[in-house]
Design a protein around this motif. Structure first.
Motif, PDB file in Angstrom:
ATOM      1  N   GLY A 162       2.884   4.533  16.747  1.00 37.13           N
ATOM      2  CA  GLY A 162       2.117   3.257  16.245  1.00 37.13           C
ATOM      3  C   GLY A 162       2.171   3.054  14.705  1.00 37.13           C
ATOM      4  N   ALA A 163       2.922   3.649  13.940  1.00 31.82           N
ATOM      5  CA  ALA A 163       3.093   3.181  12.396  1.00 31.82           C
ATOM      6  C   ALA A 163       3.955   2.095  12.373  1.00 31.82           C
ATOM      7  CB  ALA A 163       3.585   4.532  11.649  1.00 31.82           C
ATOM      8  N   GLU A 324      -1.188  -0.283   6.789  1.00 33.02           N
ATOM      9  CA  GLU A 324       0.154   0.252   7.025  1.00 33.02           C
ATOM     10  C   GLU A 324       1.450   0.682   6.087  1.00 33.02           C
ATOM     11  OE1 GLU A 324       1.043   1.010   9.992  1.00 33.02           O
ATOM     12  OE2 GLU A 324      -0.866   0.067  11.090  1.00 33.02           O
ATOM     13  N   SER A 325       1.046   0.618   4.958  1.00 36.01           N
ATOM     14  CA  SER A 325       1.795   1.182   3.740  1.00 36.01           C
ATOM     15  C   SER A 325       1.994   2.816   4.002  1.00 36.01           C
ATOM     16  CB  SER A 325       1.281   1.212   2.378  1.00 36.01           C
ATOM     17  OG  SER A 325       2.002   1.990   1.752  1.00 36.01           O
ATOM     18  N   CYS A 326       3.042   3.302   4.058  1.00 35.29           N
ATOM     19  CA  CYS A 326       3.353   4.860   4.564  1.00 35.29           C
ATOM     20  C   CYS A 326       2.420   5.712   3.463  1.00 35.29           C
ATOM     21  CB  CYS A 326       4.617   5.246   4.757  1.00 35.29           C
ATOM     22  SG  CYS A 326       5.519   5.669   3.024  1.00 35.29           S
TER      23      CYS A 326
ATOM     24  N   ASN B 198      -2.519  11.012   6.505  1.00 34.29           N
ATOM     25  CA  ASN B 198      -2.874   9.774   6.599  1.00 34.29           C
ATOM     26  C   ASN B 198      -1.785   8.709   5.980  1.00 34.29           C
ATOM     27  OD1 ASN B 198      -5.117  10.235   8.282  1.00 34.29           O
ATOM     28  ND2 ASN B 198      -6.416  10.084   6.515  1.00 34.29           N
ATOM     29  N   ARG B 199      -2.174   7.438   5.980  1.00 39.80           N
ATOM     30  CA  ARG B 199      -1.364   6.437   5.407  1.00 39.80           C
ATOM     31  C   ARG B 199      -2.055   5.640   4.809  1.00 39.80           C
ATOM     32  NH1 ARG B 199      -0.188   4.839  11.172  1.00 39.80           N
ATOM     33  NH2 ARG B 199      -1.227   2.797  11.305  1.00 39.80           N
ATOM     34  N   GLY B 200      -1.243   4.732   4.099  1.00 41.90           N
ATOM     35  CA  GLY B 200      -1.686   3.677   3.280  1.00 41.90           C
ATOM     36  C   GLY B 200      -2.470   4.159   2.109  1.00 41.90           C
ATOM     37  N   ASP B 201      -3.558   3.335   1.903  1.00 41.68           N
ATOM     38  CA  ASP B 201      -4.583   3.799   0.833  1.00 41.68           C
ATOM     39  C   ASP B 201      -5.428   4.845   1.022  1.00 41.68           C
ATOM     40  OD1 ASP B 201      -6.034   2.354   2.842  1.00 41.68           O
ATOM     41  OD2 ASP B 201      -7.523   1.715   1.475  1.00 41.68           O
ATOM     42  N   THR B 203      -3.723   7.491   2.154  1.00 44.19           N
ATOM     43  CA  THR B 203      -2.988   8.857   2.063  1.00 44.19           C
ATOM     44  C   THR B 203      -3.577   9.882   1.027  1.00 44.19           C
ATOM     45  OG1 THR B 203      -1.045   7.011   2.155  1.00 44.19           O
ATOM     46  CG2 THR B 203      -0.534   9.407   1.607  1.00 44.19           C
TER      47      THR B 203
END
Lengths: 408, 624
Positions: A162-163, A324-326, B198-201, B203
């Motif tokens: 889902g990423a 969605e940025s890693c 986690n990811r994005g902001d 993280t």
């Protein structure tokens, strides 16, 4: 409203032309890998995922790379907002994709193929597995394929989780290896150092689906379609404000206005081309063409009519990227956040034009400084929507806060 | 082609660039243009290295010489002609004659943007930060002339500070997500407590299920602290409590100083790495107000007596008595990071650990018993402080079992960095201090105790004593320097032949005493896996230190660290060692005195077992 045009309505010069399973594989074995590469190069086929890297070059590089093993990976992590062409191919034309993978394996010397299937497409896993089983029965997969000595190839299907970033080829490979889906540094490129460190070709579903046709009918036939630099045809996933959304195969070079006519779009204000990370084109530029020479795209077309608020459209995209940025590299992780904050400031009217210009500059930095395509393209909607719809967005009467919105 | 042989993602492994067969460049070098100047570099050199060797400075943040390449901060971007995007110089291997520009307007703007973005998310004031004036983010901001927060600045913390661990404090509000700690924990130490979550902001760097650091398999080595560019990671600082004890007239505050801090503390005072300040430190500590200043090398000598005797006892039990309950090889037990590592990851091998306490804890127990009596001070009035190069020592002194004197044996573990802070706070510039000796009754120790500070030192010290006990002669190495123990090779393996043994040790006649020295828990893992596979059945003694380089590279040592810095510190220790009159633990007169007067039943006797030996806890990898 029809969501996807019925199969019988699908017509197109290349992908939707007639094909029977195994036909191209047989031909490929006959003509050998050099001729396959020749036809592919002659066809001018470029990667259909959006980046447009020449497929023949990718295959040649990995064919030339040293490695005990090599891999073919089919990128079926169709995650770009507004694109669903791969879903149609996977559901209705698996023979094209899988034959394409077999041919790729034959050409570069890979014995294993992996389909990285978008997690949300789990429902098609069983039918795809069944299809692979049929291919094994027909000796289109397995050992000594179609009687060719030493030509072994098999395909496994793996599910994503889902990423969005896992559609980026190196993040996809990380994910396949069981790691956190984060893009790698490049160089080295996957064609040299890919899955488990072995040379790997990662191709989009559509790219692989085109290959059997090229092998069968030749590169010369393929490049009759499209334009000089954009050969062949392209699948477009059309959604939004139109009467006939769905998947269309159209030749490269077609104009935006022509596409809008085909899908019966009326009162169109803007077209977002290439998904969330694409560019937003206003009415005044509808005579521009879909082509690598003009607007290159992975095929996602979102149509917005006069009733849509472009700032909200932009906000939606930016919220998507912030999430969605890693989170790995600075420009993408924090940059997208700042761009979203900028959109919120515009929405509330609490902004200066100086700061918005600073954010546009930041967007340009992100385009050249981010680690992967995600962060390099995520400022596109910010820059193009603010530029192309500045009248609407910065005219305070049109803003959310109405005339109360105050620009300083 | 990078081959996978560890759990490190390929992307995080160093590049191994394959040299093509038809290399067109001569002698494996490539000529590139950097800022219009032609330079030749070896094939595969990164742009960053190429620039460095040509005196071109490129800013970095996520890059660290001890760690693999990440390429995540993007500060080191440069322009490579013909490429659509800017390239990270730390990760870009030079394999063709490219043209590089390091200061184009686009490069400068991008770097400034990135620094501005990092600052916008970095919560905290420099004045109140433990890393003030030694922070890489602060330095970058200065280098790029940042005079305002272009993209704003967070005004309230987003994360709660994790103070659960007695050793390492994590303040993720200051984290810049360079992942040096992650790479340190996974690659360098192979512990793997930290990872991006986690990811994005959303993280952030976190632990398993975002648990508190005290509730995961952290070994407290503090290597992450040493490599953190900001103040996001720092040690648990007890200096306020120590000041309070010093200021309390009813308390008798004694300090023991380990061998490594003296070889590194000068760096905190602007001195180059590799200068020892032993005597100066003693004076400074007295001026601060410590009542007595003792040398941990004394208890290092004591450790050798206990651990060496234990080894000989084990050898006898295995070789003569055929006692199968006794395990060989014997592992050293001085490094508390290593102890916690084996307790978590290889609990089934705890029987191999020497039961001898670490020098710090032995000293604590002796101070609150023997010394209390000798000095006529009530043990409850004594506060023992241990100056250590180590963050794990803080955890160690808080272990519940470390109270054999009837009191908490060691009250506080203090790192080199924290000590430097206290010295500065007292208005003292260390390098200017006159030199003084350690206090009696423990006095100056042997050189064998001093070299505990470098990897291989414990083994060298133990061999000097054990060999002499067994054969009656000095170790057969020139000037007592047992070279196979020295140097920074990850796992060293060697042996010494035992011949013409004295009567008591005839059972060892002709035996090859085989030993291994390893440092850094990644290398400890290699050794443990060898043991598991049954490859070490003929090895007798193994020294393991949790930190790369041994204690001189400890998690409490001055920041920054690199192999060059650690080499300089080790050199300082070895040089000082050679100048000492006594260089064998068993010749330390104060140790002899202790056995005559106090531990009268000798090494590994009844009393020393009570005070100087310990037991371990099977922790395992899963903590509920």
């Amino acid at each position: 409203m029809e969501t996807i045009i019925k199969k019988t309505q699908r017509t197109g010069p290349v992908i939707f032309s007639e094909y029977t399973r195994g036909k191209a594989v047989r031909k490929a074995i006959e003509i050998g890998r050099n001729d396959i590469l020749f036809e592919l190069k002659d066809s001018g086929l470029k990667g259909r995922g959006g980046a447009g890297f020449p497929t023949a070059t990718k295959w040649m590089l990995s064919a030339a790379a040293n490695g005990e093993k090599k891999y073919i990976v089919c990128n079926a992590d169709e995650g770009e907002p507004g694109t669903f062409k791969d879903r149609v191919l996977l559901l209705e034309y698996p023979e094209l994709i899988f034959d394409g993978m077999v041919i790729a394996g034959f050409t570069i010397g890979a014995k294993e193929g992996i389909v990285y299937l978008r997690g949300e497409y789990e429902y098609m896993l069983k039918s795809l597995e069944d299809y692979l089983e049929e291919m094994r029965k027909d000796n289109l997969l397995g050992k000594n394929i179609l009687g060719k000595d030493g030509f072994d190839f098999d395909i496994t299907i793996r599910l994503g989780s889902g990423a969005y970033v896992c559609g980026e080829e190196t993040a996809l490979i990380e994910s396949l290896e069981g790691n956190r889906g984060e893009p790698r540094n490049r160089p080295p490129y996957p064609v040299n150092t890919g899955f488990m460190g072995y040379p790997t070709v990662v191709n989009n579903v559509e790219t692989l689906a085109v290959v059997p046709h090229i092998v069968l009918k030749g590169g010369g036939w393929f490049k009759q379609h499209g334009t000089d630099k954009s050969t062949g045809s392209k699948l477009f996933s059309v959604s939004g404000d139109c009467a006939r959304p769905g998947v269309y195969e159209l030749p490269w070079g077609i104009k935006i206005s022509e596409l809008l006519f085909i899908v019966r779009a009326e009162n169109t204000k803007a077209v977002q081309i290439g998904g969330a990370s694409g560019v937003c084109i206003p009415k005044s530029q509808f005579d521009r063409a879909f082509a690598y020479e003009d607007i290159a795209t992975g095929g996602s077309i979102m149509i917005f009519n006069e009733s849509r608020n472009m700032l909200k459209v932009l906000k939606n995209f930016m919220e998507f990227f912030v999430e969605e940025s890693c989170g790995q590299c600075t420009p993408c992780r924090i940059g997208n956040l700042k761009l979203l904050e900028g959109v919120n400031k515009i929405e509330s009217g609490d902004f200066t034009f100086g700061y918005i210009n600073t954010l546009k500059e930041l967007g340009k930095t992100m385009q050249v400084a981010s680690k992967c395509g995600l962060g390099q393209s995520s400022p596109n909607p910010f820059i193009s929507i603010l530029e192309n719809f500045k009248e609407e967005i910065f005219n305070s009467k049109n803003r959310n806060g109405g005339s109360n919105g105050k620009a300083r | 082609m990078a081959k996978r042989d560890s759990r490190t993602p390929v992307s995080q492994q160093p590049h191994t660039v394959e040299i093509p067969d038809d290399i067109t460049t001569i002698g494996g070098t490539v000529t590139v243009e950097i800022n219009e100047k032609k330079v030749s570099v070896p094939f595969g050199t990164t742009i960053l290295e190429a620039c460095k060797t040509n005196q071109i400075h490129i800013p970095t943040l996520c890059h660290h010489p001890d760690l693999c390449i990440a390429g995540t901060c993007r500060v080191c971007l440069v322009d490579v002609e013909g490429m659509r995007t800017l390239q990270t110089s730390c990760s870009f291997p030079i394999t063709s004659p490219i043209k590089i520009k390091t200061t184009t307007p686009m490069v400068r703007k991008a770097r400034r943007h990135i620094i501005d973005l990092l600052l916008s998310e970095h919560y905290g004031e420099c004045y109140t930060c433990v890393r003030n004036n030694n922070c890489e983010l602060q330095a970058l901001a200065k280098e790029y002339g940042v005079d305002n927060f272009t993209f704003g600045h967070v005004d309230k913390p987003r994360f709660e500070i994790d103070r659960s661990s007695p050793s390492v404090i994590r303040d993720m509000n200051k984290c810049v997500l360079c992942k040096r700690c992650v790479r340190t924990c996974i690659d360098l130490q192979e512990v793997g407590v930290l990872e991006a979550i986690n990811r994005g902001d959303k993280t952030h760097i976190g632990t398993f299920y975002d648990k508190a650091l005290a509730d995961v398999v952290c070994i407290n080595c503090g290597q992450c602290i040493n490599r953190c560019p900001t103040g996001a990671l720092h040690a648990n600082d007890p200096s306020d409590d120590i000041w309070a004890a010093i200021d309390d007239p009813t308390k008798h505050v004694v300090i023991q100083t380990a061998p490594s801090p003296r070889a590194a503390i000068g760096e905190e005072f602007g001195q180059p790495a590799g200068t020892s300040y032993t005597g100066e430190l003693n004076t400074a500590l007295r001026r601060i107000g410590f009542d007595k200043v003792f040398d941990t090398n004394f208890s290092a000598d004591l450790t050798i007596m206990e651990e060496g005797t234990e080894l000989l006892n084990r050898l006898k039990a295995v070789l003569v008595d055929k006692d199968e309950s006794v395990k060989l090889p014997q592992f050293t037990s001085c490094s508390p990071g290593w102890i916690k590592y084996i307790e978590h990851f290889y609990p089934e091998y705890l029987d191999h650990l020497s039961t001898a306490k670490s020098p710090q804890q032995m000293f604590g127990a002796v101070i609150k018993t023997f010394y209390a009596k000798e000095a006529d001070v009530k043990p409850e009035d004594i506060v023992t402080v241990a100056l250590m190069p180590c963050s794990a020592k803080k955890f160690e002194c808080n272990r519940p079992e470390m109270a054999d004197s009837g009191f908490k044996d060691v009250d506080y573990g203090l790192t080199t960095r924290e000590m430097a802070k206290m010295i500065k706070e007292a208005g003292i510039h260390l390098p200017e201090m006159p030199s003084t000796n350690f206090d009696d009754p423990f006095g100056d120790a042997s050189g064998a105790g001093l070299i505990f500070g470098a990897t291989g030192g414990v083994m060298e010290a133990a061999l000097r004593t054990a060999y002499e006990l067994v054969t009656g002669r000095e170790v057969p190495f020139k000037n007592l320097k047992i070279e196979p123990c020295r140097g920074f090779q990850g796992v060293k393996q060697a042996s010494v032949k035992l011949e013409n043994c004295v009567e008591d040790y005839k059972f060892l006649e002709g035996a090859d005493l085989k030993f291994i020295v390893a440092h850094g828990t990644a290398n400890a893992k290699i050794v443990m896996e060898m043991l598991k596979r049954g490859e070490l059945n003929d090895v007798h003694f193994i020294e393991i230190m949790a930190c790369p380089g041994g204690c001189i590279g400890g998690g409490g040592q001055p920041i920054p660290t690199s192999e060059a810095i650690r080499t300089a510190r080790a050199k300082a220790i070895y040089e000082e060692e050679e100048s000492l009159p006594i260089r064998k633990s068993h010749e330390n007169t104060h140790v002899k005195y202790l056995y005559e007067k106090f531990l009268t039943d000798g090494p590994c006797g009844h009393l020393s077992h009570k005070l100087l030996h310990t037991h371990y806890t099977k922790r395992g990898k899963f903590i509920s």
